[in-house]
Design a protein around this motif. Sequence first.
Motif, short mmCIF file in Angstrom:
data_model
loop_
_atom_site.label_atom_id
_atom_site.label_comp_id
_atom_site.label_asym_id
_atom_site.label_seq_id
_atom_site.Cartn_x
_atom_site.Cartn_y
_atom_site.Cartn_z
N VAL A 110 0.95 -1.41 0.35
CA VAL A 110 -0.30 -0.24 0.27
C VAL A 110 1.28 1.67 -0.01
O VAL A 110 0.59 2.11 -0.47
N GLU A 111 2.32 0.97 0.64
CA GLU A 111 3.17 2.26 0.62
C GLU A 111 3.97 2.58 -0.85
O GLU A 111 4.58 3.56 -0.77
N THR A 112 2.83 2.00 -1.94
CA THR A 112 3.90 2.54 -3.45
C THR A 112 4.18 4.45 -3.45
O THR A 112 2.54 4.87 -3.14
N ALA A 113 4.46 4.87 -4.07
CA ALA A 113 4.63 5.95 -4.17
C ALA A 113 3.57 6.78 -5.70
O ALA A 113 3.88 7.61 -5.52
N ASP A 114 3.24 5.62 -6.34
CA ASP A 114 2.07 5.67 -7.04
C ASP A 114 1.20 5.87 -6.85
O ASP A 114 0.32 5.08 -6.22
N ASP A 115 0.24 7.22 -6.60
CA ASP A 115 -0.92 7.35 -5.40
C ASP A 115 -2.38 6.72 -6.57
O ASP A 115 -3.20 6.08 -5.56
N ASP A 116 -2.10 6.97 -7.62
CA ASP A 116 -3.14 6.14 -8.64
C ASP A 116 -3.25 4.66 -8.18
O ASP A 116 -4.73 4.18 -8.42
N TRP A 187 20.27 -10.79 -5.24
CA TRP A 187 19.37 -10.26 -5.49
C TRP A 187 19.10 -8.31 -5.32
O TRP A 187 20.05 -8.42 -4.14
N THR A 188 18.82 -7.88 -5.87
CA THR A 188 18.61 -6.52 -5.82
C THR A 188 17.09 -5.61 -5.94
O THR A 188 16.95 -6.53 -7.18
N HIS A 189 16.63 -5.09 -5.45
CA HIS A 189 14.96 -4.05 -5.69
C HIS A 189 15.32 -3.14 -4.90
O HIS A 189 15.62 -2.91 -3.80
N THR A 190 15.23 -2.06 -5.67
CA THR A 190 15.22 -1.19 -6.20
C THR A 190 13.65 -0.33 -5.92
O THR A 190 12.92 -0.43 -6.76
N PHE A 191 13.34 0.56 -4.96
CA PHE A 191 12.11 1.03 -4.37
C PHE A 191 12.08 2.28 -4.34
O PHE A 191 12.56 3.04 -4.12
N VAL A 192 10.19 3.30 -4.48
CA VAL A 192 10.62 4.49 -4.08
C VAL A 192 8.50 4.47 -3.04
O VAL A 192 7.78 3.37 -3.89
N SER A 193 8.96 4.22 -1.88
CA SER A 193 7.38 3.92 -1.66
C SER A 193 7.25 5.55 -0.43
O SER A 193 8.18 6.70 -0.09
N ARG A 194 5.99 5.83 0.07
CA ARG A 194 5.57 6.95 0.87
C ARG A 194 5.39 6.69 2.33
O ARG A 194 4.50 5.67 2.29
N ARG A 195 5.52 7.47 2.57
CA ARG A 195 4.77 7.90 3.95
C ARG A 195 3.92 7.69 4.69
O ARG A 195 3.10 8.99 3.66
N LEU A 196 2.87 6.58 5.19
CA LEU A 196 1.36 6.43 4.70
C LEU A 196 1.51 7.25 6.64
O LEU A 196 1.29 6.45 7.34
N ASP A 197 1.32 8.19 7.03
CA ASP A 197 0.59 8.81 8.75
C ASP A 197 -0.89 8.88 8.44
O ASP A 197 -1.82 8.45 7.85
#
Length: 228
Positions: A110-116, A187-197
């Motif tokens: 649920v913390e994906t940086a893609d809001d849509d 293996w590597t896994h690069t991601f961008v996540s959003r802080r969900l307060d």
Amino acid sequence: MTPRRIYHGTGPGPITPDGCAVDYYATLTAGDEPGIIHSAVPAGASILELGAGAGRITRPLLALGHEVVAVDESPEMLAHITGAETVCSPIQTLALPRTFDVVLLMSFVVETADDDLRAGFLRTCRAHVADGGCVILQRKPPEWYDAVRPFERRAGDGRTVRMTGISRPGPGLLEATMVYTVGERRWTHTFVSRRLDDDYLERSLGEAGLTVAGFLDDERGWVRAVPR
């Protein structure tokens, strides 16, 4: 921000669209997560597990007496799951002709940086939860985003997990690379996540027709949501 920038993975074997290494995930076993879920829902509850991966959580939930339908967009991941109905589909476009006592969206999806994309995930949760049922989400506690630093953990089985390349490309965003080593495989896994307060999460849930009903742990990382 495009999906290509949000997720990227490397290493031997298949890599899923969100950058996860199938061969690595197939080596993982569950911790206390199945017990947390089981204790929060009715005995024998039907569970829709979104983003089930290679079945790390599916198998223990089945053993605890739950009917589980496991959903993942990677057929290579689902090939590792036995004993449960599996559905190969992106979460955001899933449309099953039934509802469930519990819809499970864990592993911080649920913390994906893609809001849509997050909105699509939550709409799927709402569409598939039964009246009187609940949605269980897993997020990092918001404070984790403020304090996280590069780290390395070594397990007794020779497994090494490292977090590297931490940056904050925008307000509330965290970019990092996980490096997983098992024997000679890496293996590597690069991601961008959003802080969900709490406020951000409640707004996101509300837009999907859900609301926070409580938390399953003191750190407020396990969230129980119900239809509005």
